[in-house]
Design a protein around this motif. Sequence first.
Motif, PDB file in Angstrom:
ATOM      1  N   ALA A 142       1.726   4.351  -9.909  1.00 46.91           N
ATOM      2  CA  ALA A 142       2.951   4.460  -9.116  1.00 46.91           C
ATOM      3  C   ALA A 142       3.200   5.929  -8.781  1.00 46.91           C
ATOM      4  O   ALA A 142       2.835   6.828  -9.557  1.00 46.91           O
ATOM      5  CB  ALA A 142       4.131   3.890  -9.883  1.00 46.91           C
ATOM      6  N   TYR A 143       3.817   6.164  -7.643  1.00 48.95           N
ATOM      7  CA  TYR A 143       4.125   7.531  -7.215  1.00 48.95           C
ATOM      8  C   TYR A 143       4.847   8.316  -8.314  1.00 48.95           C
ATOM      9  O   TYR A 143       4.501   9.461  -8.599  1.00 48.95           O
ATOM     10  CB  TYR A 143       4.962   7.502  -5.931  1.00 48.95           C
ATOM     11  N   ALA A 144       5.843   7.690  -8.959  1.00 51.55           N
ATOM     12  CA  ALA A 144       6.645   8.386  -9.967  1.00 51.55           C
ATOM     13  C   ALA A 144       5.810   8.899 -11.131  1.00 51.55           C
ATOM     14  O   ALA A 144       6.077   9.974 -11.665  1.00 51.55           O
ATOM     15  CB  ALA A 144       7.751   7.470 -10.480  1.00 51.55           C
ATOM     16  N   SER A 145       4.775   8.160 -11.530  1.00 52.61           N
ATOM     17  CA  SER A 145       3.965   8.575 -12.674  1.00 52.61           C
ATOM     18  C   SER A 145       2.692   9.300 -12.255  1.00 52.61           C
ATOM     19  O   SER A 145       1.898   9.694 -13.099  1.00 52.61           O
ATOM     20  CB  SER A 145       3.618   7.364 -13.544  1.00 52.61           C
ATOM     21  N   CYS A 146       2.519   9.499 -10.966  1.00 53.93           N
ATOM     22  CA  CYS A 146       1.339  10.196 -10.462  1.00 53.93           C
ATOM     23  C   CYS A 146       1.798  11.492  -9.797  1.00 53.93           C
ATOM     24  O   CYS A 146       2.281  12.396 -10.472  1.00 53.93           O
ATOM     25  CB  CYS A 146       0.570   9.281  -9.505  1.00 53.93           C
ATOM     26  N   CYS A 147       1.688  11.602  -8.499  1.00 56.16           N
ATOM     27  CA  CYS A 147       2.029  12.846  -7.800  1.00 56.16           C
ATOM     28  C   CYS A 147       3.520  13.165  -7.819  1.00 56.16           C
ATOM     29  O   CYS A 147       3.899  14.338  -7.773  1.00 56.16           O
ATOM     30  CB  CYS A 147       1.517  12.797  -6.368  1.00 56.16           C
ATOM     31  N   GLY A 148       4.361  12.159  -7.918  1.00 57.67           N
ATOM     32  CA  GLY A 148       5.804  12.391  -7.942  1.00 57.67           C
ATOM     33  C   GLY A 148       6.243  13.285  -9.084  1.00 57.67           C
ATOM     34  O   GLY A 148       7.180  14.072  -8.951  1.00 57.67           O
ATOM     35  N   ARG A 149       5.550  13.209 -10.198  1.00 60.20           N
ATOM     36  CA  ARG A 149       5.922  14.050 -11.347  1.00 60.20           C
ATOM     37  C   ARG A 149       5.637  15.523 -11.098  1.00 60.20           C
ATOM     38  O   ARG A 149       6.217  16.385 -11.752  1.00 60.20           O
ATOM     39  CB  ARG A 149       5.224  13.565 -12.614  1.00 60.20           C
ATOM     40  N   TYR A 150       4.738  15.834 -10.163  1.00 59.83           N
ATOM     41  CA  TYR A 150       4.475  17.236  -9.814  1.00 59.83           C
ATOM     42  C   TYR A 150       5.372  17.706  -8.676  1.00 59.83           C
ATOM     43  O   TYR A 150       5.579  18.906  -8.508  1.00 59.83           O
ATOM     44  CB  TYR A 150       3.007  17.443  -9.438  1.00 59.83           C
ATOM     45  N   HIS A 151       5.903  16.777  -7.912  1.00 65.67           N
ATOM     46  CA  HIS A 151       6.804  17.134  -6.812  1.00 65.67           C
ATOM     47  C   HIS A 151       8.212  17.453  -7.318  1.00 65.67           C
ATOM     48  O   HIS A 151       8.907  18.265  -6.716  1.00 65.67           O
ATOM     49  CB  HIS A 151       6.883  15.999  -5.789  1.00 65.67           C
ATOM     50  N   ALA A 152       8.635  16.793  -8.392  1.00 62.72           N
ATOM     51  CA  ALA A 152       9.997  16.985  -8.914  1.00 62.72           C
ATOM     52  C   ALA A 152      10.020  16.691 -10.412  1.00 62.72           C
ATOM     53  O   ALA A 152       9.137  15.995 -10.920  1.00 62.72           O
ATOM     54  CB  ALA A 152      10.968  16.060  -8.189  1.00 62.72           C
ATOM     55  N   GLY A 153      11.018  17.195 -11.089  1.00 62.66           N
ATOM     56  CA  GLY A 153      11.170  16.910 -12.504  1.00 62.66           C
ATOM     57  C   GLY A 153      10.549  17.979 -13.384  1.00 62.66           C
ATOM     58  O   GLY A 153      10.172  19.052 -12.916  1.00 62.66           O
TER      59      GLY A 153
ATOM     60  N   PRO B  90      -7.495  21.240 -10.484  1.00 59.49           N
ATOM     61  CA  PRO B  90      -7.592  21.292  -9.024  1.00 59.49           C
ATOM     62  C   PRO B  90      -7.497  19.917  -8.342  1.00 59.49           C
ATOM     63  O   PRO B  90      -6.839  19.780  -7.318  1.00 59.49           O
ATOM     64  CB  PRO B  90      -8.953  21.943  -8.773  1.00 59.49           C
ATOM     65  N   GLU B  91      -8.150  18.902  -8.901  1.00 56.06           N
ATOM     66  CA  GLU B  91      -8.083  17.583  -8.261  1.00 56.06           C
ATOM     67  C   GLU B  91      -6.666  17.030  -8.241  1.00 56.06           C
ATOM     68  O   GLU B  91      -6.212  16.498  -7.220  1.00 56.06           O
ATOM     69  CB  GLU B  91      -9.016  16.577  -8.933  1.00 56.06           C
ATOM     70  N   SER B  92      -5.945  17.154  -9.338  1.00 56.57           N
ATOM     71  CA  SER B  92      -4.558  16.670  -9.367  1.00 56.57           C
ATOM     72  C   SER B  92      -3.696  17.424  -8.366  1.00 56.57           C
ATOM     73  O   SER B  92      -2.832  16.838  -7.711  1.00 56.57           O
ATOM     74  CB  SER B  92      -3.968  16.797 -10.774  1.00 56.57           C
ATOM     75  N   LEU B  93      -3.932  18.744  -8.255  1.00 62.49           N
ATOM     76  CA  LEU B  93      -3.169  19.510  -7.270  1.00 62.49           C
ATOM     77  C   LEU B  93      -3.530  19.063  -5.856  1.00 62.49           C
ATOM     78  O   LEU B  93      -2.660  18.886  -5.012  1.00 62.49           O
ATOM     79  CB  LEU B  93      -3.392  21.012  -7.433  1.00 62.49           C
ATOM     80  N   MET B  94      -4.817  18.856  -5.595  1.00 64.29           N
ATOM     81  CA  MET B  94      -5.227  18.403  -4.260  1.00 64.29           C
ATOM     82  C   MET B  94      -4.571  17.071  -3.931  1.00 64.29           C
ATOM     83  O   MET B  94      -4.039  16.876  -2.831  1.00 64.29           O
ATOM     84  CB  MET B  94      -6.757  18.269  -4.213  1.00 64.29           C
ATOM     85  N   ARG B  95      -4.608  16.138  -4.860  1.00 63.30           N
ATOM     86  CA  ARG B  95      -4.001  14.824  -4.629  1.00 63.30           C
ATOM     87  C   ARG B  95      -2.497  14.941  -4.416  1.00 63.30           C
ATOM     88  O   ARG B  95      -1.933  14.279  -3.551  1.00 63.30           O
ATOM     89  CB  ARG B  95      -4.327  13.878  -5.782  1.00 63.30           C
ATOM     90  N   SER B  96      -1.836  15.793  -5.197  1.00 62.16           N
ATOM     91  CA  SER B  96      -0.388  15.948  -5.041  1.00 62.16           C
ATOM     92  C   SER B  96      -0.052  16.616  -3.706  1.00 62.16           C
ATOM     93  O   SER B  96       0.974  16.322  -3.092  1.00 62.16           O
ATOM     94  CB  SER B  96       0.222  16.721  -6.209  1.00 62.16           C
TER      95      SER B  96
END
Length: 139
Positions: A22-33, A42-48
């Motif tokens: 889910a967005y909240a437990s994937c890239c959403g956690r890097y966008h906010a919170g 690097p891969e997690s940053l690229m995906r986010s």
Amino acid sequence: MSRRAPALAADARPCPCGRPAAYASCCGRYHAGPLALQAPDPESLMRSRYSAFVLDERAYLLATWHPDTRPALIEPPEPGLQWLGLTVRRTGMTGPDRGLVDFVARSKLGGRAHRLEEVSDFVREDGRWYYVKALDDGT
């Protein structure tokens, strides 16, 4: 990063980056919170960053772009732009604080399909990963 991010963080829809989460437990956690701007590799940053393009989170994109190569602003997406998916072809570390991600991002605009193929350079400074630039030679 944006006013929309907290509302989206509660959203259980699939993450735009393509991971089975889910967005909240994937890239959403890097966008906010509490993990905002703290992608662990690097891969997690690229995906986010891909997810930020999909969701028009320009402040996040700027904040995760290295200051040496960061543009002054990112233009809003063209009306009707649809992001269709991200494929990460390979990732790798090129040093203790340097990595790359080879990816394809697909989109559609005005009935025409587009592919962005890039090998991106990432650097970690003070514990944070940043997008630096596209590599010209694919390495």
